[in-house]
Design a protein around this motif. Sequence first.
Motif, PDB file in Angstrom:
ATOM      1  N   GLY A 194      14.887  38.232  30.456  1.00 18.28           N
ATOM      2  CA  GLY A 194      15.993  38.228  29.507  1.00 18.28           C
ATOM      3  C   GLY A 194      16.431  39.580  29.011  1.00 18.28           C
ATOM      4  N   CYS A 195      16.019  40.632  29.708  1.00 17.38           N
ATOM      5  CA  CYS A 195      16.471  41.975  29.300  1.00 17.38           C
ATOM      6  C   CYS A 195      17.955  42.154  29.653  1.00 17.38           C
ATOM      7  CB  CYS A 195      15.664  43.050  30.030  1.00 17.38           C
ATOM      8  SG  CYS A 195      13.914  43.064  29.596  1.00 17.38           S
ATOM      9  N   VAL A 196      18.606  43.012  28.924  1.00 18.05           N
ATOM     10  CA  VAL A 196      20.008  43.314  29.219  1.00 18.05           C
ATOM     11  C   VAL A 196      20.053  44.249  30.432  1.00 18.05           C
ATOM     12  CG1 VAL A 196      22.133  44.386  28.376  1.00 18.05           C
ATOM     13  CG2 VAL A 196      20.700  43.037  26.819  1.00 18.05           C
ATOM     14  N   VAL A 197      20.627  43.759  31.517  1.00 18.40           N
ATOM     15  CA  VAL A 197      20.753  44.574  32.732  1.00 18.40           C
ATOM     16  C   VAL A 197      22.093  45.292  32.645  1.00 18.40           C
ATOM     17  CG1 VAL A 197      20.796  44.565  35.238  1.00 18.40           C
ATOM     18  CG2 VAL A 197      19.370  42.917  34.024  1.00 18.40           C
ATOM     19  N   ASN A 198      22.039  46.582  32.325  1.00 23.14           N
ATOM     20  CA  ASN A 198      23.255  47.337  32.072  1.00 23.14           C
ATOM     21  C   ASN A 198      23.621  48.245  33.247  1.00 23.14           C
ATOM     22  OD1 ASN A 198      21.337  49.323  31.888  1.00 23.14           O
ATOM     23  ND2 ASN A 198      21.521  49.589  29.670  1.00 23.14           N
ATOM     24  N   HIS A 199      24.615  49.080  33.016  1.00 21.75           N
ATOM     25  CA  HIS A 199      25.113  50.012  34.027  1.00 21.75           C
ATOM     26  C   HIS A 199      23.997  50.933  34.540  1.00 21.75           C
ATOM     27  CE1 HIS A 199      26.506  54.162  34.816  1.00 21.75           C
ATOM     28  NE2 HIS A 199      27.423  53.561  35.555  1.00 21.75           N
ATOM     29  N   GLU A 200      23.147  51.405  33.629  1.00 19.62           N
ATOM     30  CA  GLU A 200      22.065  52.326  34.013  1.00 19.62           C
ATOM     31  C   GLU A 200      21.063  51.659  34.947  1.00 19.62           C
ATOM     32  OE1 GLU A 200      23.253  52.095  30.964  1.00 19.62           O
ATOM     33  OE2 GLU A 200      24.024  54.119  30.628  1.00 19.62           O
ATOM     34  N   ILE A 245      25.170  46.490  45.963  1.00 25.63           N
ATOM     35  CA  ILE A 245      24.994  46.652  44.510  1.00 25.63           C
ATOM     36  C   ILE A 245      26.250  47.261  43.887  1.00 25.63           C
ATOM     37  CG2 ILE A 245      23.667  47.881  42.727  1.00 25.63           C
ATOM     38  CD1 ILE A 245      21.245  47.583  44.703  1.00 25.63           C
ATOM     39  N   LEU A 246      26.882  48.190  44.608  1.00 27.51           N
ATOM     40  CA  LEU A 246      28.131  48.782  44.121  1.00 27.51           C
ATOM     41  C   LEU A 246      29.190  47.690  43.896  1.00 27.51           C
ATOM     42  CD1 LEU A 246      29.699  51.462  43.518  1.00 27.51           C
ATOM     43  CD2 LEU A 246      30.458  51.373  45.905  1.00 27.51           C
ATOM     44  N   PRO A 284      30.880  42.496  34.208  1.00 27.51           N
ATOM     45  CA  PRO A 284      31.397  43.078  32.962  1.00 27.51           C
ATOM     46  C   PRO A 284      30.411  44.088  32.364  1.00 27.51           C
ATOM     47  CG  PRO A 284      31.656  40.691  32.955  1.00 27.51           C
ATOM     48  CD  PRO A 284      30.821  41.018  34.151  1.00 27.51           C
ATOM     49  N   ASP A 285      30.937  45.181  31.853  1.00 29.46           N
ATOM     50  CA  ASP A 285      30.152  46.247  31.209  1.00 29.46           C
ATOM     51  C   ASP A 285      29.215  46.981  32.161  1.00 29.46           C
ATOM     52  OD1 ASP A 285      31.331  45.560  28.740  1.00 29.46           O
ATOM     53  OD2 ASP A 285      29.809  43.990  28.427  1.00 29.46           O
ATOM     54  N   CYS A 286      29.357  46.762  33.468  1.00 25.12           N
ATOM     55  CA  CYS A 286      28.491  47.453  34.437  1.00 25.12           C
ATOM     56  C   CYS A 286      29.310  48.143  35.524  1.00 25.12           C
ATOM     57  CB  CYS A 286      27.518  46.466  35.082  1.00 25.12           C
ATOM     58  SG  CYS A 286      26.227  45.893  33.984  1.00 25.12           S
ATOM     59  N   ARG A 287      30.562  48.450  35.198  1.00 25.34           N
ATOM     60  CA  ARG A 287      31.428  49.075  36.194  1.00 25.34           C
ATOM     61  C   ARG A 287      30.862  50.426  36.646  1.00 25.34           C
ATOM     62  NH1 ARG A 287      35.792  46.419  38.196  1.00 25.34           N
ATOM     63  NH2 ARG A 287      37.049  48.309  38.135  1.00 25.34           N
ATOM     64  N   PRO A 288      30.951  50.734  37.946  1.00 29.85           N
ATOM     65  CA  PRO A 288      30.445  52.034  38.418  1.00 29.85           C
ATOM     66  C   PRO A 288      31.266  53.180  37.834  1.00 29.85           C
ATOM     67  CG  PRO A 288      31.675  50.904  40.156  1.00 29.85           C
ATOM     68  CD  PRO A 288      31.536  49.933  39.031  1.00 29.85           C
TER      69      PRO A 288
END
Length: 350
Positions: A22-28, A49-50, A57-61
Amino acid sequence: MLGKCKQPEKAHSIFQNMIDEGCVVNHEAYTALLSAYSRSGLFDKAFSILEQMKNTPDCRPDVYTYSILLKSCLHVYDFDEVQALLSDMASQGIKPNTITYNTLIDAYGKAKKFAEMESTLVEMLRQQECEPDVWTMNSTLRAFGSSGQIETMEKCYEKFQCAGIQPSIKTFNILLDSYGKTGNYEKMSAVMEYMQKYHFSWTLVTYNIVIDAFGRAGDLKQMEFLFRLMQSERIKPNCVTLCLLVKAYGQAGEAEKIGGVLRFIENSDVTLDTVFFNCLVDAYGVMGCFAEMKGMLEMMERKGCKPDKITYRTMIKAYSLNNMTRQVKELRDVLASLERTSSHLKEPFS
Protein backbone atom coordinates in the motif's frame (compact mmCIF):
# COMPACT_ATOMS: atom_id res chain seq x y z
CA MET A 1 21.17 0.59 -5.73
CA LEU A 2 19.98 -2.75 -7.10
CA GLY A 3 19.90 -1.17 -10.55
CA LYS A 4 23.52 -0.03 -10.20
CA CYS A 5 24.43 -3.56 -9.13
CA LYS A 6 22.73 -4.94 -12.29
CA GLN A 7 19.96 -6.72 -10.37
CA PRO A 8 16.82 -5.33 -12.07
CA GLU A 9 14.56 -8.28 -11.19
CA LYS A 10 15.24 -7.77 -7.48
CA ALA A 11 14.52 -4.07 -7.98
CA HIS A 12 11.19 -5.02 -9.60
CA SER A 13 10.43 -7.31 -6.65
CA ILE A 14 10.86 -4.39 -4.22
CA PHE A 15 8.72 -2.20 -6.49
CA GLN A 16 5.95 -4.85 -6.39
CA ASN A 17 6.29 -5.14 -2.60
CA MET A 18 5.69 -1.39 -2.35
CA ILE A 19 2.42 -1.79 -4.27
CA ASP A 20 1.36 -4.86 -2.24
CA GLU A 21 1.98 -3.07 1.06
CA GLY A 22 0.00 0.00 0.00
CA CYS A 23 2.90 2.40 -0.41
CA VAL A 24 2.45 5.35 -2.73
CA VAL A 25 4.25 4.44 -5.96
CA ASN A 26 5.29 7.84 -7.27
CA HIS A 27 7.33 9.27 -10.14
CA GLU A 28 10.62 8.61 -8.30
CA ALA A 29 9.84 4.92 -7.78
CA TYR A 30 8.93 4.40 -11.44
CA THR A 31 12.05 6.26 -12.59
CA ALA A 32 14.27 4.17 -10.28
CA LEU A 33 12.83 0.94 -11.72
CA LEU A 34 13.18 2.23 -15.28
CA SER A 35 16.81 3.08 -14.50
CA ALA A 36 17.44 -0.43 -13.12
CA TYR A 37 16.24 -2.06 -16.35
CA SER A 38 17.97 0.38 -18.70
CA ARG A 39 21.32 0.02 -16.89
CA SER A 40 21.17 -3.72 -17.59
CA GLY A 41 20.27 -3.20 -21.24
CA LEU A 42 16.71 -4.52 -20.79
CA PHE A 43 15.26 -1.78 -22.98
CA ASP A 44 11.92 -3.48 -23.76
CA LYS A 45 11.07 -3.47 -20.05
CA ALA A 46 12.45 0.05 -19.55
CA PHE A 47 10.33 1.44 -22.40
CA SER A 48 7.33 -0.47 -21.11
CA ILE A 49 7.70 1.35 -17.77
CA LEU A 50 8.01 4.65 -19.66
CA GLU A 51 4.62 3.99 -21.29
CA GLN A 52 3.13 3.07 -17.88
CA MET A 53 4.39 6.37 -16.48
CA LYS A 54 2.76 8.30 -19.33
CA ASN A 55 -0.59 6.71 -18.47
CA THR A 56 -0.33 6.95 -14.68
CA PRO A 57 -1.62 10.12 -12.95
CA ASP A 58 1.08 12.04 -11.03
CA CYS A 59 3.80 9.78 -12.47
CA ARG A 60 4.42 11.44 -15.82
CA PRO A 61 8.02 11.10 -17.06
CA ASP A 62 10.17 14.22 -16.87
CA VAL A 63 13.51 15.30 -18.32
CA TYR A 64 15.36 13.23 -15.70
CA THR A 65 13.48 10.05 -16.70
CA TYR A 66 14.27 10.59 -20.36
CA SER A 67 17.91 11.49 -19.64
CA ILE A 68 18.40 8.10 -17.95
CA LEU A 69 17.05 6.26 -21.00
CA LEU A 70 19.06 8.42 -23.38
CA LYS A 71 22.28 7.71 -21.49
CA SER A 72 21.66 3.94 -21.59
CA CYS A 73 20.89 4.01 -25.33
CA LEU A 74 23.98 6.10 -26.01
CA HIS A 75 26.06 3.63 -24.01
CA VAL A 76 25.22 0.91 -26.56
CA TYR A 77 25.43 3.35 -29.52
CA ASP A 78 21.73 3.01 -30.38
CA PHE A 79 21.52 6.44 -31.99
CA ASP A 80 18.23 5.69 -33.78
CA GLU A 81 16.52 5.08 -30.44
CA VAL A 82 18.09 8.26 -29.12
CA GLN A 83 16.45 10.29 -31.89
CA ALA A 84 13.12 8.57 -31.19
CA LEU A 85 13.37 9.50 -27.50
CA LEU A 86 14.23 13.12 -28.29
CA SER A 87 11.21 13.31 -30.62
CA ASP A 88 9.03 11.76 -27.91
CA MET A 89 10.26 14.37 -25.40
CA ALA A 90 9.48 17.21 -27.84
CA SER A 91 5.96 15.87 -28.52
CA GLN A 92 5.24 16.02 -24.77
CA GLY A 93 6.72 19.48 -24.35
CA ILE A 94 9.67 18.23 -22.28
CA LYS A 95 12.83 20.23 -23.00
CA PRO A 96 16.34 18.77 -22.57
CA ASN A 97 18.36 20.32 -19.76
CA THR A 98 22.10 20.97 -19.49
CA ILE A 99 22.77 17.40 -18.27
CA THR A 100 20.83 15.94 -21.20
CA TYR A 101 22.78 18.03 -23.70
CA ASN A 102 26.11 17.21 -22.04
CA THR A 103 25.30 13.49 -22.17
CA LEU A 104 24.51 13.74 -25.90
CA ILE A 105 27.60 15.85 -26.70
CA ASP A 106 29.89 13.47 -24.81
CA ALA A 107 28.47 10.36 -26.50
CA TYR A 108 28.51 11.85 -30.01
CA GLY A 109 32.11 12.96 -29.45
CA LYS A 110 33.24 9.51 -28.30
CA ALA A 111 31.54 7.96 -31.34
CA LYS A 112 33.30 10.50 -33.65
CA LYS A 113 29.91 11.82 -34.78
CA PHE A 114 31.16 15.38 -34.98
CA ALA A 115 28.29 16.77 -37.07
CA GLU A 116 25.73 15.52 -34.53
CA MET A 117 27.88 16.76 -31.65
CA GLU A 118 28.19 20.25 -33.11
CA SER A 119 24.48 20.50 -33.98
CA THR A 120 23.60 19.46 -30.42
CA LEU A 121 25.94 22.13 -29.06
CA VAL A 122 24.36 24.76 -31.33
CA GLU A 123 20.88 23.69 -30.20
CA MET A 124 22.00 23.91 -26.57
CA LEU A 125 23.28 27.45 -27.09
CA ARG A 126 19.91 28.47 -28.54
CA GLN A 127 18.15 27.45 -25.31
CA GLN A 128 18.36 30.37 -22.91
CA GLU A 129 17.72 28.13 -19.89
CA CYS A 130 20.57 25.72 -20.81
CA GLU A 131 23.94 27.29 -20.15
CA PRO A 132 27.03 25.30 -21.28
CA ASP A 133 29.32 24.48 -18.37
CA VAL A 134 32.77 22.98 -17.81
CA TRP A 135 31.37 19.48 -18.58
CA THR A 136 30.23 20.74 -21.99
CA MET A 137 33.67 22.20 -22.62
CA ASN A 138 35.53 19.06 -21.52
CA SER A 139 33.41 16.73 -23.67
CA THR A 140 33.92 18.93 -26.74
CA LEU A 141 37.67 19.30 -26.21
CA ARG A 142 38.10 15.57 -25.62
CA ALA A 143 36.23 14.71 -28.82
CA PHE A 144 38.37 16.90 -31.05
CA GLY A 145 41.62 16.30 -29.16
CA SER A 146 41.36 12.50 -29.16
CA SER A 147 40.81 12.53 -32.94
CA GLY A 148 43.89 14.71 -33.54
CA GLN A 149 41.91 17.85 -34.49
CA ILE A 150 44.13 20.07 -32.36
CA GLU A 151 43.38 23.38 -34.08
CA THR A 152 39.62 22.87 -33.71
CA MET A 153 40.10 21.87 -30.07
CA GLU A 154 42.05 25.07 -29.39
CA LYS A 155 39.42 27.26 -31.08
CA CYS A 156 36.70 25.63 -28.97
CA TYR A 157 38.75 26.18 -25.83
CA GLU A 158 39.06 29.89 -26.62
CA LYS A 159 35.31 30.22 -27.33
CA PHE A 160 34.35 28.51 -24.08
CA GLN A 161 36.72 30.75 -22.14
CA CYS A 162 35.26 33.85 -23.84
CA ALA A 163 31.85 32.61 -22.68
CA GLY A 164 33.14 32.77 -19.10
CA ILE A 165 33.59 29.03 -18.54
CA GLN A 166 36.62 28.36 -16.34
CA PRO A 167 38.74 25.24 -16.97
CA SER A 168 39.08 22.50 -14.36
CA ILE A 169 41.92 20.05 -13.71
CA LYS A 170 40.08 17.66 -16.04
CA THR A 171 40.23 20.28 -18.82
CA PHE A 172 44.00 20.53 -18.48
CA ASN A 173 44.34 16.75 -18.42
CA ILE A 174 42.44 16.58 -21.73
CA LEU A 175 44.69 19.25 -23.28
CA LEU A 176 47.86 17.52 -22.02
CA ASP A 177 46.71 14.13 -23.33
CA SER A 178 45.78 15.57 -26.74
CA TYR A 179 49.09 17.42 -27.13
CA GLY A 180 51.12 14.47 -25.87
CA LYS A 181 49.55 11.95 -28.24
CA THR A 182 50.08 14.23 -31.24
CA GLY A 183 53.68 15.06 -30.33
CA ASN A 184 53.02 18.74 -29.49
CA TYR A 185 55.47 18.75 -26.60
CA GLU A 186 55.99 22.52 -26.58
CA LYS A 187 52.28 23.14 -26.13
CA MET A 188 52.13 20.39 -23.55
CA SER A 189 54.92 22.09 -21.60
CA ALA A 190 53.05 25.42 -21.85
CA VAL A 191 49.96 23.83 -20.27
CA MET A 192 52.14 22.35 -17.50
CA GLU A 193 53.64 25.79 -16.80
CA TYR A 194 50.19 27.41 -16.77
CA MET A 195 48.96 24.83 -14.25
CA GLN A 196 51.96 25.49 -12.02
CA LYS A 197 51.56 29.28 -12.28
CA TYR A 198 47.89 29.20 -11.30
CA HIS A 199 48.33 26.48 -8.65
CA PHE A 200 46.38 23.64 -10.25
CA SER A 201 47.45 20.59 -8.26
CA TRP A 202 48.33 17.59 -10.41
CA THR A 203 46.32 14.41 -9.94
CA LEU A 204 47.26 10.78 -10.58
CA VAL A 205 45.63 11.11 -14.02
CA THR A 206 47.78 14.18 -14.82
CA TYR A 207 50.99 12.34 -13.93
CA ASN A 208 49.98 9.28 -15.95
CA ILE A 209 49.29 11.47 -18.99
CA VAL A 210 52.66 13.27 -18.90
CA ILE A 211 54.58 10.07 -18.07
CA ASP A 212 52.94 8.46 -21.11
CA ALA A 213 53.81 11.46 -23.31
CA PHE A 214 57.51 11.50 -22.40
CA GLY A 215 57.67 7.71 -22.59
CA ARG A 216 56.26 7.80 -26.13
CA ALA A 217 58.86 10.43 -27.03
CA GLY A 218 61.65 8.23 -25.65
CA ASP A 219 62.59 10.88 -23.08
CA LEU A 220 63.21 8.42 -20.26
CA LYS A 221 65.00 10.92 -18.01
CA GLN A 222 62.02 13.28 -17.94
CA MET A 223 59.67 10.34 -17.51
CA GLU A 224 61.66 9.04 -14.53
CA PHE A 225 61.85 12.54 -13.02
CA LEU A 226 58.04 12.78 -13.15
CA PHE A 227 57.71 9.32 -11.59
CA ARG A 228 59.91 10.41 -8.67
CA LEU A 229 58.09 13.73 -8.42
CA MET A 230 54.66 12.11 -8.09
CA GLN A 231 55.96 9.97 -5.22
CA SER A 232 57.46 13.03 -3.50
CA GLU A 233 54.02 14.65 -3.82
CA ARG A 234 52.59 11.56 -2.05
CA ILE A 235 50.59 10.49 -5.09
CA LYS A 236 50.66 6.71 -5.27
CA PRO A 237 51.39 5.22 -8.72
CA ASN A 238 48.75 2.76 -9.90
CA CYS A 239 48.77 -0.14 -12.34
CA VAL A 240 48.38 2.25 -15.30
CA THR A 241 51.49 4.20 -14.23
CA LEU A 242 53.54 1.02 -14.08
CA CYS A 243 52.25 -0.15 -17.47
CA LEU A 244 53.37 3.14 -19.01
CA LEU A 245 56.87 2.79 -17.53
CA VAL A 246 57.19 -0.82 -18.72
CA LYS A 247 55.97 0.08 -22.22
CA ALA A 248 58.49 2.94 -22.51
CA TYR A 249 61.37 0.81 -21.25
CA GLY A 250 60.39 -2.01 -23.62
CA GLN A 251 60.42 0.34 -26.61
CA ALA A 252 63.84 1.65 -25.54
CA GLY A 253 65.23 -1.88 -24.96
CA GLU A 254 65.91 -1.18 -21.27
CA ALA A 255 65.34 -4.64 -19.75
CA GLU A 256 67.25 -3.75 -16.55
CA LYS A 257 64.95 -0.81 -15.89
CA ILE A 258 61.91 -3.07 -16.20
CA GLY A 259 63.55 -5.10 -13.45
CA GLY A 260 63.63 -1.89 -11.41
CA VAL A 261 59.85 -1.51 -11.87
CA LEU A 262 59.38 -5.08 -10.61
CA ARG A 263 61.53 -4.34 -7.54
CA PHE A 264 59.43 -1.24 -6.89
CA ILE A 265 56.31 -3.42 -6.98
CA GLU A 266 57.73 -5.83 -4.40
CA ASN A 267 58.03 -2.93 -1.94
CA SER A 268 54.63 -1.41 -2.67
CA ASP A 269 50.98 -2.30 -2.21
CA VAL A 270 49.96 -1.64 -5.84
CA THR A 271 47.24 -4.07 -6.93
CA LEU A 272 48.37 -5.75 -10.14
CA ASP A 273 46.08 -7.08 -12.86
CA THR A 274 46.33 -9.20 -15.99
CA VAL A 275 46.62 -6.09 -18.20
CA PHE A 276 49.85 -5.12 -16.40
CA PHE A 277 51.35 -8.58 -16.85
CA ASN A 278 50.37 -8.58 -20.52
CA CYS A 279 52.27 -5.31 -20.83
CA LEU A 280 55.33 -6.97 -19.27
CA VAL A 281 55.01 -9.99 -21.55
CA ASP A 282 54.85 -7.70 -24.59
CA ALA A 283 57.84 -5.61 -23.48
CA TYR A 284 60.05 -8.65 -22.84
CA GLY A 285 58.88 -10.24 -26.10
CA VAL A 286 59.77 -7.12 -28.13
CA MET A 287 63.26 -7.14 -26.60
CA GLY A 288 63.72 -10.89 -27.19
CA CYS A 289 64.03 -11.61 -23.45
CA PHE A 290 62.21 -14.94 -23.70
CA ALA A 291 63.25 -16.36 -20.31
CA GLU A 292 61.91 -13.25 -18.58
CA MET A 293 58.77 -13.31 -20.74
CA LYS A 294 58.06 -16.93 -19.80
CA GLY A 295 58.80 -16.11 -16.16
CA MET A 296 55.86 -13.72 -16.16
CA LEU A 297 53.47 -16.71 -16.23
CA GLU A 298 54.93 -17.93 -12.93
CA MET A 299 54.77 -14.43 -11.45
CA MET A 300 51.14 -14.11 -12.51
CA GLU A 301 50.34 -17.33 -10.67
CA ARG A 302 52.07 -16.05 -7.52
CA LYS A 303 50.14 -12.77 -7.69
CA GLY A 304 46.79 -14.48 -8.29
CA CYS A 305 46.37 -13.23 -11.88
CA LYS A 306 45.24 -15.62 -14.59
CA PRO A 307 46.78 -15.40 -18.08
CA ASP A 308 44.16 -14.63 -20.73
CA LYS A 309 43.98 -14.96 -24.52
CA ILE A 310 45.95 -11.73 -24.97
CA THR A 311 48.77 -13.11 -22.79
CA TYR A 312 49.21 -16.20 -24.95
CA ARG A 313 48.71 -14.38 -28.27
CA THR A 314 51.38 -11.85 -27.28
CA MET A 315 53.82 -14.65 -26.45
CA ILE A 316 52.98 -16.50 -29.69
CA LYS A 317 53.68 -13.34 -31.69
CA ALA A 318 57.08 -12.89 -30.01
CA TYR A 319 58.07 -16.52 -30.58
CA SER A 320 56.81 -16.45 -34.19
CA LEU A 321 58.93 -13.41 -35.06
CA ASN A 322 61.97 -15.38 -33.91
CA ASN A 323 60.98 -18.64 -35.66
CA MET A 324 60.64 -20.54 -32.35
CA THR A 325 58.17 -23.08 -33.80
CA ARG A 326 58.11 -25.51 -30.84
CA GLN A 327 57.14 -22.81 -28.36
CA VAL A 328 54.56 -21.43 -30.81
CA LYS A 329 52.92 -24.86 -31.16
CA GLU A 330 52.83 -25.43 -27.38
CA LEU A 331 51.19 -22.07 -26.73
CA ARG A 332 48.71 -22.48 -29.59
CA ASP A 333 47.56 -25.72 -27.98
CA VAL A 334 47.15 -23.92 -24.63
CA LEU A 335 45.25 -21.07 -26.32
CA ALA A 336 42.95 -23.50 -28.16
CA SER A 337 42.17 -25.25 -24.85
CA LEU A 338 41.44 -21.88 -23.20
CA GLU A 339 39.08 -20.87 -26.03
CA ARG A 340 37.23 -24.22 -25.83
CA THR A 341 36.74 -23.76 -22.09
CA SER A 342 35.53 -20.21 -22.64
CA SER A 343 32.98 -21.27 -25.28
CA HIS A 344 31.64 -24.03 -23.01
CA LEU A 345 31.14 -21.56 -20.15
CA LYS A 346 29.07 -19.34 -22.45
CA GLU A 347 26.68 -22.17 -23.31
CA PRO A 348 23.39 -22.14 -21.36
CA PHE A 349 23.02 -24.73 -18.61
CA SER A 350 20.70 -27.60 -19.55
